[in-house]
Design a protein around this motif. Structure first.
Motif, PDB file in Angstrom:
ATOM      1  N   ALA A 159      16.437  33.032   2.083  1.00 35.06           N
ATOM      2  CA  ALA A 159      14.624  32.383   1.938  1.00 35.06           C
ATOM      3  C   ALA A 159      14.176  31.780   0.943  1.00 35.06           C
ATOM      4  N   ASP A 160      14.651  31.251  -0.293  1.00 37.94           N
ATOM      5  CA  ASP A 160      14.298  30.231  -0.896  1.00 37.94           C
ATOM      6  C   ASP A 160      15.093  28.644  -0.076  1.00 37.94           C
ATOM      7  N   LEU A 161      15.442  28.228   0.469  1.00 36.78           N
ATOM      8  CA  LEU A 161      16.316  27.279   1.012  1.00 36.78           C
ATOM      9  C   LEU A 161      15.584  27.755   2.151  1.00 36.78           C
ATOM     10  N   LEU A 162      15.384  28.268   2.713  1.00 36.96           N
ATOM     11  CA  LEU A 162      14.682  27.871   4.251  1.00 36.96           C
ATOM     12  C   LEU A 162      12.956  27.644   4.274  1.00 36.96           C
ATOM     13  N   ASP A 163      12.590  28.131   3.145  1.00 31.24           N
ATOM     14  CA  ASP A 163      11.303  27.774   2.643  1.00 31.24           C
ATOM     15  C   ASP A 163      11.535  26.857   2.478  1.00 31.24           C
ATOM     16  N   PHE A 164      12.176  25.837   1.748  1.00 33.34           N
ATOM     17  CA  PHE A 164      12.135  24.570   1.712  1.00 33.34           C
ATOM     18  C   PHE A 164      12.691  24.358   2.892  1.00 33.34           C
ATOM     19  N   ALA A 179       7.701  19.855   7.822  1.00 32.51           N
ATOM     20  CA  ALA A 179       6.469  19.785   8.264  1.00 32.51           C
ATOM     21  C   ALA A 179       6.110  18.708   7.590  1.00 32.51           C
ATOM     22  N   ASP A 180       6.698  17.803   6.671  1.00 30.46           N
ATOM     23  CA  ASP A 180       6.549  16.603   5.748  1.00 30.46           C
ATOM     24  C   ASP A 180       6.658  15.532   7.172  1.00 30.46           C
ATOM     25  N   THR A 181       6.237  14.892   7.853  1.00 31.87           N
ATOM     26  CA  THR A 181       5.604  14.187   8.970  1.00 31.87           C
ATOM     27  C   THR A 181       6.965  12.624   8.611  1.00 31.87           C
ATOM     28  N   GLU A 182       5.799  12.760   7.136  1.00 26.81           N
ATOM     29  CA  GLU A 182       6.077  11.139   6.996  1.00 26.81           C
ATOM     30  C   GLU A 182       7.690  10.859   6.346  1.00 26.81           C
ATOM     31  N   LEU A 183       8.033  11.764   5.477  1.00 26.96           N
ATOM     32  CA  LEU A 183       9.681  12.275   5.582  1.00 26.96           C
ATOM     33  C   LEU A 183      10.137  12.308   6.715  1.00 26.96           C
ATOM     34  N   ILE A 184      10.441  12.895   8.094  1.00 24.11           N
ATOM     35  CA  ILE A 184      10.886  13.034   9.066  1.00 24.11           C
ATOM     36  C   ILE A 184      10.546  11.600  10.134  1.00 24.11           C
ATOM     37  N   ASP A 191      31.659  30.000   0.734  1.00 26.73           N
ATOM     38  CA  ASP A 191      31.179  30.614  -0.063  1.00 26.73           C
ATOM     39  C   ASP A 191      29.381  29.883   0.000  1.00 26.73           C
ATOM     40  N   SER A 192      29.582  28.839   0.008  1.00 27.27           N
ATOM     41  CA  SER A 192      27.926  28.423  -0.189  1.00 27.27           C
ATOM     42  C   SER A 192      27.259  29.437   1.177  1.00 27.27           C
ATOM     43  N   VAL A 193      25.388  29.378   0.849  1.00 26.09           N
ATOM     44  CA  VAL A 193      25.199  30.004   1.664  1.00 26.09           C
ATOM     45  C   VAL A 193      24.268  28.842   1.993  1.00 26.09           C
ATOM     46  N   GLY A 194      23.528  28.849   3.006  1.00 30.23           N
ATOM     47  CA  GLY A 194      22.535  28.060   3.654  1.00 30.23           C
ATOM     48  C   GLY A 194      21.542  28.303   4.423  1.00 30.23           C
ATOM     49  N   ALA A 195      21.159  27.504   4.913  1.00 28.62           N
ATOM     50  CA  ALA A 195      19.088  27.677   5.928  1.00 28.62           C
ATOM     51  C   ALA A 195      19.526  25.977   6.314  1.00 28.62           C
ATOM     52  N   PHE A 196      18.655  26.291   7.893  1.00 27.93           N
ATOM     53  CA  PHE A 196      18.418  25.132   8.150  1.00 27.93           C
ATOM     54  C   PHE A 196      16.652  24.817   9.265  1.00 27.93           C
ATOM     55  N   PHE A 197      16.329  23.493   9.136  1.00 31.19           N
ATOM     56  CA  PHE A 197      14.928  24.641  10.449  1.00 31.19           C
ATOM     57  C   PHE A 197      14.553  23.191  10.820  1.00 31.19           C
ATOM     58  N   VAL A 200      16.496  19.875   8.910  1.00 30.53           N
ATOM     59  CA  VAL A 200      16.850  20.164   7.362  1.00 30.53           C
ATOM     60  C   VAL A 200      17.699  21.087   7.214  1.00 30.53           C
ATOM     61  N   HIS A 201      18.670  20.404   6.009  1.00 27.92           N
ATOM     62  CA  HIS A 201      19.409  21.500   6.001  1.00 27.92           C
ATOM     63  C   HIS A 201      19.582  21.467   4.567  1.00 27.92           C
ATOM     64  N   ALA A 202      19.795  23.305   3.767  1.00 31.52           N
ATOM     65  CA  ALA A 202      19.595  23.129   2.122  1.00 31.52           C
ATOM     66  C   ALA A 202      21.364  23.870   1.912  1.00 31.52           C
ATOM     67  N   TYR A 203      22.336  23.981   1.268  1.00 27.32           N
ATOM     68  CA  TYR A 203      23.221  25.143   0.637  1.00 27.32           C
ATOM     69  C   TYR A 203      22.892  25.154  -0.705  1.00 27.32           C
ATOM     70  N   TYR A 204      23.864  26.325  -1.400  1.00 25.94           N
ATOM     71  CA  TYR A 204      23.588  26.996  -2.557  1.00 25.94           C
ATOM     72  C   TYR A 204      24.751  27.275  -2.351  1.00 25.94           C
TER      73      TYR A 204
END
Ligand SMILES: [Fe+2]
Length: 182
Positions: A24-29, A35-40, A81-87, A150-154
Motif C-alpha cells: 500500500a505504501d508503494l502504491l501510494d507513492f 500526479a506530479d505533472t512537472e516530473l511526468i 522476492d520483491s513486492v511492488g506497485a505501479f501506477f 511510476v513503479h516501485a519495488y521493495y
C-alpha cells in the motif's frame, strides 16, 4: 554521570530500523508521483524504445519512471522476492498476469492450468500493487500514444526472472540482475 549526558546526544534521533514499505505504501507513492505533472512531463520519450528515470522510493525502495512507446512491452517476468506497485500517469497500460502462486526456484518449465490468466487495463489514474513472485507482463497496446508510469519495488534491486510462454507452458529463460536491466 549518564544522567548528565548533553542535550545534543539526548535528543539525537533513535537509530531504529525504518519499517519496510508495504504494498500500500508503494502504491501510494506511485499514485502521488504520477500526479506530479512537472516530473511526468520531464521524462524524455523515445519512439524507438522505453525510457527510464530512477526515482527515490519510500523507505529505501527502488522506484522508476518509465515511458512506453506504442507497441512496447516487458515480456513475461517476475520480481522474485520483491513486492511492488505501479501506477499509470499517461496513456494506458495493460497487464497480463497469472493468478497462481508459482514456486520461486527449482524449475525450468511449468505447465499452467487453465483459467490462471488475468487481464487488467490500467488507464491514466489507475494502478495496482502486487506481492512476491507475481508473474506478469506489462504492455502499451496503443498504436499512437505513449504511456508513462511510476513503479516501485521493495526490497530494492530485485532479481528479475524472465520467461517465455508457449500456450500454457512457461519457461524460465534467464535471471537478470539489476545492473542488466536498463
Ligand atoms: Fe514487472
Amino acid at each position: 554521570m549518564s544522567a548528565l549526558s548533553s542535550p545534543r546526544s539526548f535528543s539525537a534521533p533513535a537509530r531504529g530500523r525504518v519499517p519496510a514499505p508495504s504494498q500500500a505504501d508503494l502504491l501510494d507513492f506511485a499514485r502521488r508521483t504520477a500526479a506530479d505533472t512537472e516530473l511526468i512531463d520531464s521524462l524524455p520519450l523515445d519512439p524507438e524504445g522505453r525510457t527510464w528515470v530512477r526515482l527515490q522510493g519510500p523507505g529505501g525502495s527502488e522506484a522508476w519512471l518509465i515511458g512506453w512507446p506504442p507497441g512496447t512491452g516487458t515480456g513475461w517476468h517476475d520480481h522474485a522476492d520483491s513486492v511492488g506497485a505501479f501506477f499509470t500517469a499517461r496513456g494506458e497500460l495493460k497487464e497480463n498476469a497469472l493468478a497462481a502462486r508459482l514456486p520461486t526456484d527449482g524449475w525450468k518449465t511449468l505447465e499452467l492450468s487453465e483459467n490462471v490468466d488475468r487481464e487488467r487495463r490500467l488507464p491514466a489514474g489507475r494502478g495496482r500493487a502486487f506481492g512476491r513472485h507475481h508473474v506478469h507482463e506489462v504492455l502499451n497496446e496503443s498504436t499512437e500514444e505513449h504511456a508513462i508510469s511510476v513503479h516501485a519495488y521493495y526490497p530494492p534491486l530485485p532479481r528479475i526472472r524472465r520467461y517465455s510462454r508457449t500456450g500454457q507452458v512457461l519457461r524460465l529463460e534467464h535471471v537478470e540482475r539489476p545492473e542488466d536491466w536498463q
